[in-house]
Design a protein around this motif. Structure first.
Motif, PDB file in Angstrom:
ATOM      1  N   GLU A 157      -8.554  -4.858   1.572  1.00  0.00           N
ATOM      2  CA  GLU A 157      -9.688  -5.740   1.820  1.00  0.00           C
ATOM      3  C   GLU A 157      -9.461  -7.184   1.384  1.00  0.00           C
ATOM      4  O   GLU A 157     -10.207  -8.071   1.792  1.00  0.00           O
ATOM      5  CB  GLU A 157     -10.928  -5.194   1.101  1.00  0.00           C
TER       6      GLU A 157
ATOM      7  N   ARG B 185      -6.763   5.454  -4.420  1.00  0.00           N
ATOM      8  CA  ARG B 185      -7.560   4.999  -3.278  1.00  0.00           C
ATOM      9  C   ARG B 185      -8.248   3.667  -3.576  1.00  0.00           C
ATOM     10  O   ARG B 185      -8.385   2.811  -2.697  1.00  0.00           O
ATOM     11  CB  ARG B 185      -8.606   6.055  -2.906  1.00  0.00           C
ATOM     12  N   GLU B 186      -8.679   3.478  -4.828  1.00  0.00           N
ATOM     13  CA  GLU B 186      -9.348   2.233  -5.192  1.00  0.00           C
ATOM     14  C   GLU B 186      -8.382   1.054  -5.116  1.00  0.00           C
ATOM     15  O   GLU B 186      -8.732  -0.018  -4.603  1.00  0.00           O
ATOM     16  CB  GLU B 186      -9.931   2.351  -6.606  1.00  0.00           C
ATOM     17  N   ILE B 187      -7.162   1.239  -5.605  1.00  0.00           N
ATOM     18  CA  ILE B 187      -6.170   0.166  -5.514  1.00  0.00           C
ATOM     19  C   ILE B 187      -5.836  -0.115  -4.057  1.00  0.00           C
ATOM     20  O   ILE B 187      -5.726  -1.269  -3.633  1.00  0.00           O
ATOM     21  CB  ILE B 187      -4.900   0.540  -6.300  1.00  0.00           C
ATOM     22  N   ASP B 188      -5.674   0.946  -3.270  1.00  0.00           N
ATOM     23  CA  ASP B 188      -5.375   0.785  -1.844  1.00  0.00           C
ATOM     24  C   ASP B 188      -6.489   0.008  -1.148  1.00  0.00           C
ATOM     25  O   ASP B 188      -6.234  -0.886  -0.329  1.00  0.00           O
ATOM     26  CB  ASP B 188      -5.203   2.152  -1.199  1.00  0.00           C
ATOM     27  N   ARG B 189      -7.734   0.318  -1.497  1.00  0.00           N
ATOM     28  CA  ARG B 189      -8.875  -0.376  -0.883  1.00  0.00           C
ATOM     29  C   ARG B 189      -8.842  -1.865  -1.223  1.00  0.00           C
ATOM     30  O   ARG B 189      -9.087  -2.717  -0.357  1.00  0.00           O
ATOM     31  CB  ARG B 189     -10.185   0.245  -1.370  1.00  0.00           C
ATOM     32  N   LYS B 190      -8.548  -2.178  -2.485  1.00  0.00           N
ATOM     33  CA  LYS B 190      -8.524  -3.587  -2.901  1.00  0.00           C
ATOM     34  C   LYS B 190      -7.449  -4.361  -2.140  1.00  0.00           C
ATOM     35  O   LYS B 190      -7.672  -5.503  -1.729  1.00  0.00           O
ATOM     36  CB  LYS B 190      -8.275  -3.676  -4.412  1.00  0.00           C
TER      37      LYS B 190
ATOM     38  N   THR C 273      -2.829   4.193 -15.163  1.00  0.00           N
ATOM     39  CA  THR C 273      -3.019   5.561 -14.674  1.00  0.00           C
ATOM     40  C   THR C 273      -1.967   6.490 -15.253  1.00  0.00           C
ATOM     41  O   THR C 273      -2.269   7.600 -15.709  1.00  0.00           O
ATOM     42  CB  THR C 273      -2.945   5.596 -13.131  1.00  0.00           C
TER      43      THR C 273
ATOM     44  N   ARG D 209       0.834  -1.211   0.000  1.00  0.00           N
ATOM     45  CA  ARG D 209       0.000   0.000   0.000  1.00  0.00           C
ATOM     46  C   ARG D 209       0.867   1.259   0.000  1.00  0.00           C
ATOM     47  O   ARG D 209       0.544   2.242  -0.688  1.00  0.00           O
ATOM     48  CB  ARG D 209      -0.928  -0.018   1.216  1.00  0.00           C
TER      49      ARG D 209
ATOM     50  N   ARG E 241      -8.267   9.250  -6.873  1.00  0.00           N
ATOM     51  CA  ARG E 241      -9.390   8.301  -6.851  1.00  0.00           C
ATOM     52  C   ARG E 241      -8.918   6.893  -7.223  1.00  0.00           C
ATOM     53  O   ARG E 241      -9.282   5.917  -6.570  1.00  0.00           O
ATOM     54  CB  ARG E 241     -10.499   8.754  -7.806  1.00  0.00           C
ATOM     55  N   VAL E 242      -8.128   6.815  -8.275  1.00  0.00           N
ATOM     56  CA  VAL E 242      -7.628   5.506  -8.702  1.00  0.00           C
ATOM     57  C   VAL E 242      -6.711   4.918  -7.636  1.00  0.00           C
ATOM     58  O   VAL E 242      -6.772   3.727  -7.327  1.00  0.00           O
ATOM     59  CB  VAL E 242      -6.888   5.609 -10.048  1.00  0.00           C
TER      60      VAL E 242
END
Length: 250
Positions: A141, A133-138, A160, A97, A130-131
């Motif tokens: 989780e 944060r989405e990778i970080d979220r994946k 990106t 991350r 935004r992109v």
């Protein structure tokens, strides 16, 4: 002169994905299995080869659905291995991350530096964030780990960068053409200095943070090697007489 601007901009942007992963020197890790972390067990699966599925749960071992008899010593080893895997996962995730954050921060700096105005700079920063944060979220989780995920993360980061590069090139080109038509040498020197400055700034920031990630990754190496040794010390044998081999550290 325009070529110089473009080279500086592209050089700073394209080099960024290389820092999205930290290689642990002298401590390569390989597994033929994907790993799923469940609340009560670890599940190793693969599409080809036998065994196809191995489960470790509180000192017990199941191979392709069948409970395998284990000695007391092996039960202790299996429990220790499960605890170590569970403790390693958050640290590995943290490194991944942070690497992604470094990459996206660097891309955002380059995009903002060459934006034609403040609104464009903010729009670029928001889109990239935004992109990221989405990778970080994946990553945060996920409870499953497979060999394809490194390439998947690389692809997301690179996509990106590729999406932003035309914008960076367009902004630099527009400014360079304007300067070329006006013949403003001072403006040309300023743009070139700005391009060179952001490249150096990004390089310094990325190198410093990448070195810290490398140190953190290297600190995991002895634990990975100990995990590999623990697996090799198991007394149990599979139905074909072979040792269990879920992870190899080399």
């Amino acid at each position: 002169m325009k070529a110089t601007f473009l080279a500086l901009a592209l050089g700073a942007a394209i080099s960024i994905p290389a820092f999205a992963h930290t290689h642990i020197r002298d401590c390569g890790v390989h597994s033929d299995y994907s790993l799923s972390i469940k609340p009560d067990r670890l599940v190793f699966k693969r599409d080809h080869g036998a065994p196809a599925e191995v489960e470790i749960a509180d000192g017990t071992l199941r191979v392709d659905g069948k409970l395998v008899s284990t000695s007391d010593a092996d039960a202790v080893r299996l429990r220790a291995a499960e605890r170590e895997v569970r403790s390693l996962v958050p640290e590995v995730k943290g490194i991944a991350r942070d690497a992604i954050a470094i990459a996206f921060d660097a891309v955002a700096q380059v995009a903002a530096a060459f934006a034609h105005d403040g609104d464009a700079a903010r729009a670029s920063a928001q889109r990239i964030a935004r992109v990221g944060r989405e990778i970080d979220r994946k990553i945060a989780e996920t409870d499953s780990f497979d060999h394809w995920q490194d390439a998947d993360i690389d692809r997301l980061v690179e996509s990106t960068v590729e999406a932003v590069i035309p914008e960076i090139v367009g902004n630099v080109t527009a400014q360079a053409l304007k300067i070329a038509f006006t013949g403003d040498e001072a403006a040309a020197a300023d743009l070139e200095a700005r391009a060179s400055g952001i490249e150096k700034s990004v390089d310094r920031a990325v190198e410093k943070q990448a070195a810290e990630l490398e140190r953190r990754a290297m600190s995991l190496c002895p634990r990975l090697q100990a995990l590999d040794r623990a697996e090799s010390e198991l007394e149990l044998r599979l139905a074909d007489g072979k040792r269990l081999e879920l992870v190899r550290v080399y």
